[in-house]
Structure formats: structure tokens, C-alpha cells
Design a protein around this motif. Sequence first.
Motif, short mmCIF file in Angstrom:
data_model
loop_
_atom_site.label_atom_id
_atom_site.label_comp_id
_atom_site.label_asym_id
_atom_site.label_seq_id
_atom_site.Cartn_x
_atom_site.Cartn_y
_atom_site.Cartn_z
N VAL A 1 0.83 -1.19 0.00
CA VAL A 1 0.00 0.00 0.00
C VAL A 1 0.88 1.25 0.00
N SER A 2 1.99 1.19 0.70
CA SER A 2 2.89 2.35 0.78
C SER A 2 3.47 2.69 -0.59
N ALA A 3 3.78 1.66 -1.38
CA ALA A 3 4.31 1.90 -2.73
C ALA A 3 3.26 2.61 -3.59
N VAL A 4 2.00 2.22 -3.44
CA VAL A 4 0.91 2.87 -4.17
C VAL A 4 0.74 4.31 -3.70
N THR A 5 0.83 4.53 -2.39
CA THR A 5 0.71 5.88 -1.85
C THR A 5 1.80 6.79 -2.40
N LEU A 6 3.03 6.27 -2.48
CA LEU A 6 4.14 7.05 -3.03
C LEU A 6 3.86 7.47 -4.47
N GLU A 7 3.24 6.59 -5.24
CA GLU A 7 2.93 6.89 -6.64
C GLU A 7 1.93 8.04 -6.77
N GLY A 8 1.21 8.33 -5.70
CA GLY A 8 0.20 9.37 -5.76
C GLY A 8 0.74 10.78 -5.63
N TYR A 9 2.07 10.93 -5.54
CA TYR A 9 2.65 12.26 -5.38
C TYR A 9 3.66 12.54 -6.49
N GLU A 10 3.80 13.82 -6.79
CA GLU A 10 4.78 14.26 -7.77
C GLU A 10 6.15 14.31 -7.11
N LEU A 11 6.73 13.14 -6.92
CA LEU A 11 8.05 13.03 -6.30
C LEU A 11 8.98 12.29 -7.25
N GLU A 12 10.05 12.95 -7.65
CA GLU A 12 11.04 12.30 -8.51
C GLU A 12 12.08 11.65 -7.61
N VAL A 13 11.86 10.37 -7.34
CA VAL A 13 12.78 9.63 -6.48
C VAL A 13 13.27 8.39 -7.21
N ASP A 14 14.39 7.85 -6.75
CA ASP A 14 14.94 6.63 -7.30
C ASP A 14 14.42 5.46 -6.46
N ARG A 15 13.39 4.78 -6.95
CA ARG A 15 12.75 3.73 -6.18
C ARG A 15 13.56 2.44 -6.21
N ALA A 16 13.75 1.84 -5.05
CA ALA A 16 14.36 0.51 -4.94
C ALA A 16 13.33 -0.41 -4.32
N HIS A 17 12.99 -1.49 -4.99
CA HIS A 17 11.95 -2.39 -4.52
C HIS A 17 12.54 -3.58 -3.78
N PHE A 18 11.92 -3.92 -2.66
CA PHE A 18 12.37 -5.03 -1.83
C PHE A 18 11.21 -5.99 -1.57
N THR A 19 11.54 -7.23 -1.30
CA THR A 19 10.49 -8.22 -1.05
C THR A 19 10.00 -8.18 0.38
N SER A 20 10.74 -7.54 1.28
CA SER A 20 10.31 -7.43 2.68
C SER A 20 10.83 -6.12 3.27
N LEU A 21 10.20 -5.69 4.34
CA LEU A 21 10.65 -4.47 5.02
C LEU A 21 12.00 -4.68 5.68
N ASN A 22 12.25 -5.90 6.14
CA ASN A 22 13.55 -6.17 6.75
C ASN A 22 14.67 -5.90 5.75
N GLU A 23 14.50 -6.34 4.52
CA GLU A 23 15.51 -6.08 3.49
C GLU A 23 15.65 -4.59 3.24
N ALA A 24 14.54 -3.89 3.23
CA ALA A 24 14.57 -2.44 2.99
C ALA A 24 15.32 -1.72 4.10
N PHE A 25 15.07 -2.11 5.34
CA PHE A 25 15.75 -1.44 6.46
C PHE A 25 17.21 -1.84 6.55
N ASP A 26 17.55 -3.06 6.15
CA ASP A 26 18.96 -3.44 6.05
C ASP A 26 19.67 -2.53 5.06
N ALA A 27 19.03 -2.30 3.91
CA ALA A 27 19.62 -1.44 2.89
C ALA A 27 19.76 -0.01 3.40
#
Length: 335
Positions: A176-202
Motif C-alpha cells: 500500500v505504501s508503494a501505491v501511496t508514493l505513486e500518488g505524489y509528484e516526487l522524482e525519487v529513485d525507487r528501490a523495490h524489496f520483497t520485505s521491510l527487513n531487506e529495505a531497512f537493512d539497505a
Amino acid sequence: MKRHQICAIAAAVTAAAVLGGCSVGPVDLDDYLTSLPSVEEARAQRRESLSPVVSDSALKKAGTLVVGIPLTQTVPFSASSEQGELVGLSVDTAHALADELGIASISFVSVGDVESALEDQCDIVIGVEPDDVTTTTVLGPYAQSATGVFTRGDVSVPIDASDLSGASVGVQEGSVSAVTLEGYELEVDRAHFTSLNEAFDALEEGAVEYVICDAYAGAYLAAIYSDVSFAGTLDDPTLVGVSAANAELEDAVRTALETLQTGGLNIVARASWVGDLPDLSTDSRVTGLVERVEEPESADDAQDGDEAVDEGDAADEGEAQAPEDEGDAAEGETL
């Protein structure tokens, strides 16, 4: 078992190992450690003196508060421990509510539809958002729901959208958070992870500059990492509260929640699971955000759309021409 309980037990075990067989002042540590009651024993002792404030007729099962936990709830609201015990912020809040209601016994059930569960299965459902119900009231809140932003180091909350511009941002695939991010005019470099643990490790390793996820789940994980902090929310938070099965329970639960809030018990429960995450409000929202607006359809686009429909109709009637070769077909599909 909760993280703070694990830490407390670990500290006690360490102290016992170092100081075992000795005493400090008048206190014998061996006797003290072995005399501590378990969580269940402490709850049982507490409830021996309880006096119910609701009648048995207001409960599905006399003398027991049956609590529904939405199937969609996860850590830190509810989860099963390694011992198979149900734990979480919602669970702790439910136990505190039962105490305030003077009900000595509590049981938990998983529920899908909140209102049908209140009718057939349980006395209250905890972890309810306003969109979950139409005919019952959401009492509280004891928590909030929002899409949070997390980063390394200390920051002033909330950050500004310009801080995110051009930054590397980790999100969980399909969330849901990824969808929420898409709803804004934000030019960011998105990195996709399979879990939040992986995202926080990164995030901790510096592979990404921010992680965007559910605020409470992120705060729960942030406490595990050495230098990760909350930076704000992308959206306005919605309340997470409690719905009751009848008017008598509703009045009693409302009063009990107010008592928990004024007495500070809800703060203690929150801190156990989400650390120093502040109460979320409109003031927590990242400043300078611009919502993405879909471009209106032009007259030429509408005409092209009509032609496409006509071509589709021709295909249905077997009049469309096949592509000249398989390469043309593949190119069309890619486009």
C-alpha cells in the motif's frame, strides 16, 4: 515475547550469572529473581480483585471478554510469538481494557468482516479503522495508521518533500505504501524489496536514503537498527480504535479507553512496540507534497479511442488483418 521483556530478562539473567549467590544490601538476588511472577501470574493476581462494570448479558460469554483481531493486522499490532502466544500492541491494549472493564477472563479470535464478527463472534474488535465499519462506532484511538518515512540519523519531523527529491527510496513490492508514493509528484529513485527487513537493512547500510512503509511497522523495525529514525508521513493519519457489539459495552469501552489515555498506560504500551514514535497527526505530514493529477483526456485522444473500439469490433467480426509476421506481433505487444 516483547522486545523490552526480552531485554529485561536478559539483563536479569546476566546479573544473576555475575552476582549469583550474593546479595546487594538487604536484597538476596537469587530469591528476588526466582520470586518474580510470570506475566500470566501477574495478570491473574491483578484480576482477582476486579469488579465488572458491564453485565454478563452484554457479553457473548459470561465473565469473558471475547476480542476480535482483524486478519489484516500484523506486527506490531498483533503476531504470534515463538511460543505460540498472541502478542502485540492491540493485544496489550485489549488486556488493559479487560482490566478497566473488570473482566477477569479474555479470549481472542481472528475476524474478517468487523460488523458480522461483532454480531456473531465477539464483544469488541480492536484495530478497527473508520473505513472498516458502517453501522458501528470506532472508539479511541489507541493508535494511528499512516504511510511513514524513515531515514538515517536525527531529523526534524516532518521533513520537506524537497529532501526526498532525487533520493533513493526503498519500498516493499506491491505494498500500500508503494501505491501511496505513486500518488505524489516526487522524482525519487525507487528501490523495490520483497520485505521491510531487506529495505531497512539497505537503509542502515546506506544503499538507500529513505524507506517508505507503514508508520507503525517501520517504527517497530527502526528500534532494532542503530541509527534509523522517523521523518514524517506521506498522508494524514487515520485512527485505529475499537468497535463494540452493543451500547452498554460501547459506553464502558469509551470510558476505559479514556482512563488508559489519561493514566498513561497507553503510552507505556505504545513505547513497548514502537519506541519513541510520536502520536501521528496532520502536523507529522511531510511538507510541500504535491499530489499527482491525472491528465484530462483530450478530444483527439477520445477520437483515437473511438477508432480503437471500431477496430476491436471489426476483429470480433473477423475482419481484422493478421500482422505480416510474428515480429510485428511481438513489437505490438511490447508497446
